[in-house]
Design an enzyme around this catalytic site. Sequence first.
Site, mmCIF file in Angstrom:
data_model
loop_
_atom_site.group_PDB
_atom_site.id
_atom_site.type_symbol
_atom_site.label_atom_id
_atom_site.label_comp_id
_atom_site.label_asym_id
_atom_site.label_seq_id
_atom_site.Cartn_x
_atom_site.Cartn_y
_atom_site.Cartn_z
ATOM 1 C CB CYS A 1 12.495 -10.048 13.044
ATOM 2 S SG CYS A 1 13.270 -11.305 12.040
ATOM 3 C CB CYS B 1 -0.944 0.003 1.191
ATOM 4 S SG CYS B 1 -0.111 0.250 2.780
ATOM 5 C CB CYS C 1 -2.757 -2.562 3.251
ATOM 6 S SG CYS C 1 -1.093 -3.245 3.379
#
Length: 156
Positions: free
Chosen positions: A132, A63, A110
């Site tokens: 991570c 997005c 999103c």
Amino acid sequence: MSTSEEPPAQPEKKVTKSDADWKKELTPEQYRVARQSGTEMPNGEVYQQFKKQGSGTYYCVACNAKLFSSKEKFDARCGWPSFYDPANAKNVKTLMDPDGMRLEVRCNVCDAHLGHVFSGEGFNTPTDKRYCINGIVLKFVPDRATDEKPDSKTKK
């Protein structure tokens, strides 16, 4: 990891699409990770690319929401891109995995799965956190080098 020379326009509202639309817009691997909460292989080509990148900003590949800055990246030697803090916290959310074992990181715009965040691992960072992140779901935009303009008083 995809790269771009220009920062993308930031989404102004939540982005929701059908699975069919996500499958059209994302590569199969991006779809697997972002939409199905997958994990890319550690120490892959994307991670090697990440380690060589200079200063810049990381955006959601789905997005375009701003997620992380290279100012907060560090080498955790874990095989995946690592950051100690999101660059734009409003675009990053965390929630407990269904098994209750790990804290998942998702795009708040999103809802793409990004990775996991770990705390208290003893890294020498200001937050002692390791975001991570799967590199395949990031888009990197390098900082622009300052254009050196000749002094207007200098004769040609």
